[in-house]
Design a protein around this motif. Sequence first.
Motif, PDB file in Angstrom:
ATOM      1  N   HIS A   1       0.755  -1.634  -0.280  1.00 15.62           N
ATOM      2  CA  HIS A   1       0.345   0.099   0.224  1.00 15.62           C
ATOM      3  C   HIS A   1       0.466   1.509   0.103  1.00 15.62           C
ATOM      4  CE1 HIS A   1      -3.644  -2.625   0.982  1.00 15.62           C
ATOM      5  NE2 HIS A   1      -3.549  -2.741   1.687  1.00 15.62           N
ATOM      6  N   GLY A   2       1.763   1.578  -0.589  1.00 10.43           N
ATOM      7  CA  GLY A   2       2.537   1.954  -0.830  1.00 10.43           C
ATOM      8  C   GLY A   2       3.271   2.834   0.163  1.00 10.43           C
ATOM      9  N   GLU A   3       3.638   1.355   1.460  1.00  8.52           N
ATOM     10  CA  GLU A   3       4.375   1.913   2.836  1.00  8.52           C
ATOM     11  C   GLU A   3       5.876   1.152   2.535  1.00  8.52           C
ATOM     12  OE1 GLU A   3       4.192   3.617   4.780  1.00  8.52           O
ATOM     13  OE2 GLU A   3       2.774   5.742   4.528  1.00  8.52           O
ATOM     14  N   ASP A   4       7.070   1.660   3.238  1.00 11.52           N
ATOM     15  CA  ASP A   4       7.927   0.334   3.254  1.00 11.52           C
ATOM     16  C   ASP A   4       7.838  -0.422   4.635  1.00 11.52           C
ATOM     17  OD1 ASP A   4       9.734   1.503   1.465  1.00 11.52           O
ATOM     18  OD2 ASP A   4      10.720   2.596   2.487  1.00 11.52           O
ATOM     19  N   GLY A   5       8.482  -2.165   3.800  1.00 11.24           N
ATOM     20  CA  GLY A   5       7.505  -2.965   5.147  1.00 11.24           C
ATOM     21  C   GLY A   5       8.823  -2.960   6.066  1.00 11.24           C
ATOM     22  N   TYR A   6       8.781  -4.027   6.535  1.00  6.52           N
ATOM     23  CA  TYR A   6       9.485  -4.307   7.957  1.00  6.52           C
ATOM     24  C   TYR A   6       9.831  -5.388   8.401  1.00  6.52           C
ATOM     25  CZ  TYR A   6       9.944   1.140   7.681  1.00  6.52           C
ATOM     26  OH  TYR A   6      10.218   1.931   7.426  1.00  6.52           O
ATOM     27  N   ALA A   7      10.428  -6.304   8.605  1.00  7.63           N
ATOM     28  CA  ALA A   7      10.419  -7.869   9.342  1.00  7.63           C
ATOM     29  C   ALA A   7       9.843  -7.823  10.916  1.00  7.63           C
ATOM     30  CB  ALA A   7      12.163  -8.176   9.220  1.00  7.63           C
ATOM     31  N   SER A   8      10.542  -7.192  11.567  1.00  5.55           N
ATOM     32  CA  SER A   8       9.853  -6.992  12.800  1.00  5.55           C
ATOM     33  C   SER A   8       9.485  -5.382  13.238  1.00  5.55           C
ATOM     34  CB  SER A   8      10.765  -7.273  13.919  1.00  5.55           C
ATOM     35  OG  SER A   8      11.901  -6.089  13.833  1.00  5.55           O
ATOM     36  N   LEU A   9       8.513  -5.085  14.519  1.00  4.05           N
ATOM     37  CA  LEU A   9       8.440  -3.700  14.858  1.00  4.05           C
ATOM     38  C   LEU A   9      10.340  -3.237  15.669  1.00  4.05           C
ATOM     39  CD1 LEU A   9       5.499  -4.969  17.506  1.00  4.05           C
ATOM     40  CD2 LEU A   9       5.230  -3.414  15.493  1.00  4.05           C
ATOM     41  N   ALA A  10      10.867  -3.496  16.073  1.00  2.00           N
ATOM     42  CA  ALA A  10      11.962  -3.741  16.763  1.00  2.00           C
ATOM     43  C   ALA A  10      12.840  -2.970  15.088  1.00  2.00           C
ATOM     44  CB  ALA A  10      13.193  -3.922  16.817  1.00  2.00           C
ATOM     45  N   ASP A  11      12.376  -3.213  13.916  1.00  2.00           N
ATOM     46  CA  ASP A  11      13.205  -2.547  13.099  1.00  2.00           C
ATOM     47  C   ASP A  11      12.983  -1.320  12.411  1.00  2.00           C
ATOM     48  OD1 ASP A  11      15.549  -4.753  12.865  1.00  2.00           O
ATOM     49  OD2 ASP A  11      13.695  -5.845  10.778  1.00  2.00           O
ATOM     50  N   ILE A  12      11.754  -0.825  12.938  1.00  2.00           N
ATOM     51  CA  ILE A  12      10.874   0.392  12.340  1.00  2.00           C
ATOM     52  C   ILE A  12      11.639   1.383  13.072  1.00  2.00           C
ATOM     53  CG2 ILE A  12       8.200   1.648  12.516  1.00  2.00           C
ATOM     54  CD1 ILE A  12       6.959  -1.227  13.303  1.00  2.00           C
ATOM     55  N   PRO A  13      12.659   2.389  11.825  1.00  2.00           N
ATOM     56  CA  PRO A  13      12.779   3.190  12.664  1.00  2.00           C
ATOM     57  C   PRO A  13      12.706   4.817  13.191  1.00  2.00           C
ATOM     58  CG  PRO A  13      13.236   3.694  10.092  1.00  2.00           C
ATOM     59  CD  PRO A  13      11.813   2.921  10.930  1.00  2.00           C
ATOM     60  N   PHE A  14      10.973   5.009  13.261  1.00  8.11           N
ATOM     61  CA  PHE A  14      10.274   5.459  13.660  1.00  8.11           C
ATOM     62  C   PHE A  14       8.662   5.835  14.998  1.00  8.11           C
ATOM     63  CE2 PHE A  14       9.132   4.572   9.605  1.00  8.11           C
ATOM     64  CZ  PHE A  14       7.392   3.571   9.888  1.00  8.11           C
ATOM     65  N   PRO A  15       8.640   6.104  15.724  1.00  4.30           N
ATOM     66  CA  PRO A  15       7.692   6.049  16.829  1.00  4.30           C
ATOM     67  C   PRO A  15       7.033   5.493  15.457  1.00  4.30           C
ATOM     68  CG  PRO A  15       8.181   7.864  17.154  1.00  4.30           C
ATOM     69  CD  PRO A  15       9.272   7.198  15.478  1.00  4.30           C
ATOM     70  N   VAL A  16       5.529   4.399  16.428  1.00  2.00           N
ATOM     71  CA  VAL A  16       4.497   4.187  15.882  1.00  2.00           C
ATOM     72  C   VAL A  16       3.133   4.034  17.246  1.00  2.00           C
ATOM     73  CG1 VAL A  16       4.899   2.219  14.058  1.00  2.00           C
ATOM     74  CG2 VAL A  16       4.823   1.404  16.334  1.00  2.00           C
ATOM     75  N   ASP A  17       1.846   4.204  17.361  1.00  7.20           N
ATOM     76  CA  ASP A  17       1.479   4.448  17.954  1.00  7.20           C
ATOM     77  C   ASP A  17       0.398   3.625  18.414  1.00  7.20           C
ATOM     78  OD1 ASP A  17       1.565   7.603  17.448  1.00  7.20           O
ATOM     79  OD2 ASP A  17       0.798   7.611  15.776  1.00  7.20           O
ATOM     80  N   VAL A  18       0.152   2.427  16.813  1.00  8.08           N
ATOM     81  CA  VAL A  18      -1.036   1.495  17.533  1.00  8.08           C
ATOM     82  C   VAL A  18      -0.538   0.847  17.061  1.00  8.08           C
ATOM     83  CG1 VAL A  18      -2.725   0.440  17.102  1.00  8.08           C
ATOM     84  CG2 VAL A  18      -3.067   2.486  17.636  1.00  8.08           C
ATOM     85  N   VAL A  19      -0.004  -1.314  17.421  1.00  6.68           N
ATOM     86  CA  VAL A  19       0.102  -2.054  16.863  1.00  6.68           C
ATOM     87  C   VAL A  19      -1.036  -2.599  16.899  1.00  6.68           C
ATOM     88  CG1 VAL A  19       1.382  -4.020  16.639  1.00  6.68           C
ATOM     89  CG2 VAL A  19       2.256  -1.634  17.608  1.00  6.68           C
ATOM     90  N   ASP A  20      -1.054  -3.310  15.237  1.00  4.08           N
ATOM     91  CA  ASP A  20      -2.438  -3.971  15.114  1.00  4.08           C
ATOM     92  C   ASP A  20      -2.158  -5.030  14.649  1.00  4.08           C
ATOM     93  OD1 ASP A  20      -5.182  -4.489  13.850  1.00  4.08           O
ATOM     94  OD2 ASP A  20      -4.975  -3.262  12.582  1.00  4.08           O
ATOM     95  N   VAL A  21      -2.312  -6.591  15.990  1.00  2.00           N
ATOM     96  CA  VAL A  21      -1.793  -8.092  15.331  1.00  2.00           C
ATOM     97  C   VAL A  21      -2.679  -8.649  14.568  1.00  2.00           C
ATOM     98  CG1 VAL A  21      -1.251  -9.515  16.573  1.00  2.00           C
ATOM     99  CG2 VAL A  21      -0.964  -7.297  17.058  1.00  2.00           C
ATOM    100  N   PHE A  22      -1.957  -9.097  13.408  1.00  2.00           N
ATOM    101  CA  PHE A  22      -3.118  -9.834  12.730  1.00  2.00           C
ATOM    102  C   PHE A  22      -2.460 -11.163  12.166  1.00  2.00           C
ATOM    103  CE2 PHE A  22      -4.962  -6.656  10.307  1.00  2.00           C
ATOM    104  CZ  PHE A  22      -5.206  -7.239  10.316  1.00  2.00           C
ATOM    105  N   VAL A  23      -1.468 -11.991  13.594  1.00  2.00           N
ATOM    106  CA  VAL A  23      -1.055 -13.357  14.170  1.00  2.00           C
ATOM    107  C   VAL A  23      -1.919 -14.200  14.481  1.00  2.00           C
ATOM    108  CG1 VAL A  23       1.687 -12.147  13.435  1.00  2.00           C
ATOM    109  CG2 VAL A  23       0.619 -12.792  15.521  1.00  2.00           C
ATOM    110  N   ASN A  24      -1.570 -15.163  14.931  1.00  2.00           N
ATOM    111  CA  ASN A  24      -2.111 -16.171  15.443  1.00  2.00           C
ATOM    112  C   ASN A  24      -2.333 -16.612  16.917  1.00  2.00           C
ATOM    113  OD1 ASN A  24      -0.376 -18.427  16.524  1.00  2.00           O
ATOM    114  ND2 ASN A  24      -0.507 -19.351  14.726  1.00  2.00           N
TER     115      ASN A  24
END
Length: 136
Positions: A57-80
């Motif tokens: 959707h036009g946004e770079d992906g990251y392998a993990s939350l720890a890899d994201i180089p900027f703050p995130v507000d909400v973590v939306d979880v689609f894993v089992n």
Amino acid sequence: MYADTETIHRILTGTGDTWAVVGLSNNRSRAAYGVAEVLQRFGKRVVPVHPKAERVHGEDGYASLADIPFPVDVVDVFVNSELAGAVADEAVSAGASAVWFQLGVIDEQAYERTRAAGLDMVMDRCPAIEIPALER
């Protein structure tokens, strides 16, 4: 019990606009793909988090939350559910303000830990379903 109206409203309207979507890939048949589109239409920045680290959707992906180089507000979880608790713990470590477990993703201990850490949390709900309810 894990998704009161006030918390849902606060996360969707006041927590912030950067959402890390864990499990989001370019697989159009997966729920994460469509939900991420809805979040973008609602004005959220969607950050894909998936082992493939694909651009979605036009946004770079990251392998993990720890890899994201900027703050995130909400973590939306689609894993089992078996993996979701670890993701919630990573969200706390990453400094997120809220965690959202999608429909069918339930981990009561993770919910308690996340809330005890001071984060808002919703479990077993979908923001793409809740967003239209805000407009009523």
